[in-house]
Write a protein that holds these residues in place. Structure first.
Motif, PDB file in Angstrom:
ATOM      1  N   LEU A 232      39.098  41.397  40.541  1.00 13.56           N
ATOM      2  CA  LEU A 232      40.116  40.366  40.288  1.00 13.56           C
ATOM      3  C   LEU A 232      40.919  40.577  38.996  1.00 13.56           C
ATOM      4  O   LEU A 232      42.146  40.462  39.028  1.00 13.56           O
ATOM      5  N   PRO A 233      40.274  40.872  37.845  1.00 15.14           N
ATOM      6  CA  PRO A 233      41.072  41.057  36.623  1.00 15.14           C
ATOM      7  C   PRO A 233      42.128  42.148  36.753  1.00 15.14           C
ATOM      8  O   PRO A 233      43.215  42.032  36.182  1.00 15.14           O
ATOM      9  N   TYR A 234      41.825  43.196  37.553  1.00 17.47           N
ATOM     10  CA  TYR A 234      42.821  44.253  37.781  1.00 17.47           C
ATOM     11  C   TYR A 234      43.893  43.766  38.759  1.00 17.47           C
ATOM     12  O   TYR A 234      45.097  43.937  38.521  1.00 17.47           O
ATOM     13  N   LEU A 235      43.470  43.133  39.844  1.00 19.65           N
ATOM     14  CA  LEU A 235      44.417  42.660  40.860  1.00 19.65           C
ATOM     15  C   LEU A 235      45.355  41.587  40.312  1.00 19.65           C
ATOM     16  O   LEU A 235      46.495  41.463  40.759  1.00 19.65           O
ATOM     17  N   GLY A 240      43.698  46.702  32.901  1.00 20.46           N
ATOM     18  CA  GLY A 240      44.299  47.908  33.465  1.00 20.46           C
ATOM     19  C   GLY A 240      43.354  48.745  34.311  1.00 20.46           C
ATOM     20  O   GLY A 240      42.212  48.357  34.599  1.00 20.46           O
ATOM     21  N   MET A 241      43.834  49.935  34.658  1.00 22.80           N
ATOM     22  CA  MET A 241      43.104  50.846  35.550  1.00 22.80           C
ATOM     23  C   MET A 241      41.760  51.279  34.972  1.00 22.80           C
ATOM     24  O   MET A 241      40.799  51.459  35.716  1.00 22.80           O
ATOM     25  N   ARG A 242      41.696  51.429  33.635  1.00 22.99           N
ATOM     26  CA  ARG A 242      40.421  51.851  33.022  1.00 22.99           C
ATOM     27  C   ARG A 242      39.314  50.847  33.312  1.00 22.99           C
ATOM     28  O   ARG A 242      38.153  51.212  33.481  1.00 22.99           O
ATOM     29  N   TYR A 243      39.696  49.555  33.347  1.00 29.76           N
ATOM     30  CA  TYR A 243      38.721  48.505  33.691  1.00 29.76           C
ATOM     31  C   TYR A 243      38.158  48.758  35.086  1.00 29.76           C
ATOM     32  O   TYR A 243      36.947  48.678  35.308  1.00 29.76           O
ATOM     33  N   LEU A 244      39.059  49.076  36.034  1.00 27.85           N
ATOM     34  CA  LEU A 244      38.642  49.251  37.423  1.00 27.85           C
ATOM     35  C   LEU A 244      37.630  50.386  37.565  1.00 27.85           C
ATOM     36  O   LEU A 244      36.634  50.254  38.275  1.00 27.85           O
ATOM     37  N   TYR A 245      37.886  51.512  36.867  1.00 27.03           N
ATOM     38  CA  TYR A 245      36.962  52.649  36.920  1.00 27.03           C
ATOM     39  C   TYR A 245      35.592  52.281  36.361  1.00 27.03           C
ATOM     40  O   TYR A 245      34.554  52.594  36.951  1.00 27.03           O
TER      41      TYR A 245
END
Length: 289
Positions: A232-235, A240-245
């Protein structure tokens, strides 16, 4: 440092207080970075509020210490058996002194919080009252005690973000929710792990009330919810993308913890996996901001 000061710091469990204080400052830092880099935000902070961040650290340190002190006050009987070396059962601090000391820390911490802004003050006051209520009543209440710890731990991020007003709260609410869910799940797992000792002490915990299996299913459900909501925080373009990884690694840790509980029936290993996963989640929060 005098023996008296050392004893009172021990009563506060200052190591835990330091970690909670740092977590709150991380909340301030993440909220600041989010608001500063969001072109759609109507609010743009100027320079990082170093003084307010220092006050945030101090408030969380004091209120957390107060919570630990009042906890020990209500736990005298249990601690005299399980933790006789602690300040109150060992006789180094009188019970009434510990109680008054905790009230002093609550008052000082809340007063400092109001000096930052009204939102900080309101959160500190609510959390102080909840910590007192938890120590006296909620701790012995199945599920509500677990939910209280989940909220209180997650709210350290929220408190740090509230330095930046309502916009800070909005920016970090999803992170608070994810942290609260993960910690609530782990608290239930810890209760499953501690069932034998809690049964001997006559404690009333969720696993003792409904059984280890049902409590485990609830912990798994809450853990799965945290994993499901983690993107959710990325969507929402908060992180940012680093969070998603990095949060993907945290999610793997949560799934491993769930596997240890469901398939292996190993709450001890599950609790450790939850702790490791939460560390990766915290790194993901910081890196993604």
């Amino acid at each position: 440092m005098s023996a008296g000061v050392r004893t009172y710091l021990e009563l506060m469990r200052y190591g835990n207080c330091l970690m909670a204080g740092f977590a709150a400052v991380i909340g301030t830092l993440i909220a600041f970075n989010i608001l500063k880099s969001d072109p759609l935000s109507s609010y743009h902070p100027g320079t990082f509020p170093f003084l307010d961040a220092a006050l945030v650290f101090l408030v969380v340190f004091l209120v957390s210490g107060a919570g630990n002190a009042i906890n020990d006050y209500f736990d005298i009987k249990i601690d005299s058996i399980n933790r006789p070396e602690r300040p109150i059962p060992s006789g180094r601090v009188k019970a009434k002194e510990a109680l008054y000391f905790s009230y002093f820390l609550f008052a000082l911490g809340t007063g400092l919080a109001f000096s930052i802004n009204t939102i900080c003050g309101a959160i500190a006051l609510f959390n102080s009252l909840l910590l007192i209520f938890y120590a006296k009543t909620l701790k012995g209440t199945p599920l509500f005690g677990n939910l209280s710890i989940g909220y209180l731990t997650g709210s350290t991020f929220l408190f740090g973000a509230s330095v930046l007003g309502y916009q800070g709260l909005e920016a970090l609410f999803v992170l608070f929710l994810l942290a609260a869910l993960a910690i609530t799940a782990r608290e239930i797992v810890k209760d499953i792990e501690d069932m034998e000792g809690d049964r001997q002490e006559g404690a009333d915990t969720l696993p003792l009330r409904i059984g280890a299996k049902k409590a485990g299913y609830l912990a798994v459900l809450i853990g799965f919810l945290a994993v499901f909501l983690s993107p959710l925080p990325y969507l929402m373009s908060i992180l940012g993308m680093r969070y998603l990884y990095l949060v993907f690694l945290a999610d793997l840790g949560f799934l491993a913890a769930i596997y240890q509980l469901l398939a292996r029936d190993n709450p001890t290993k599950s609790s450790k996996m939850f702790k490791i996963a939460m560390l990766f989640a915290l790194i993901a929060f910081v890196a993604g901001a």
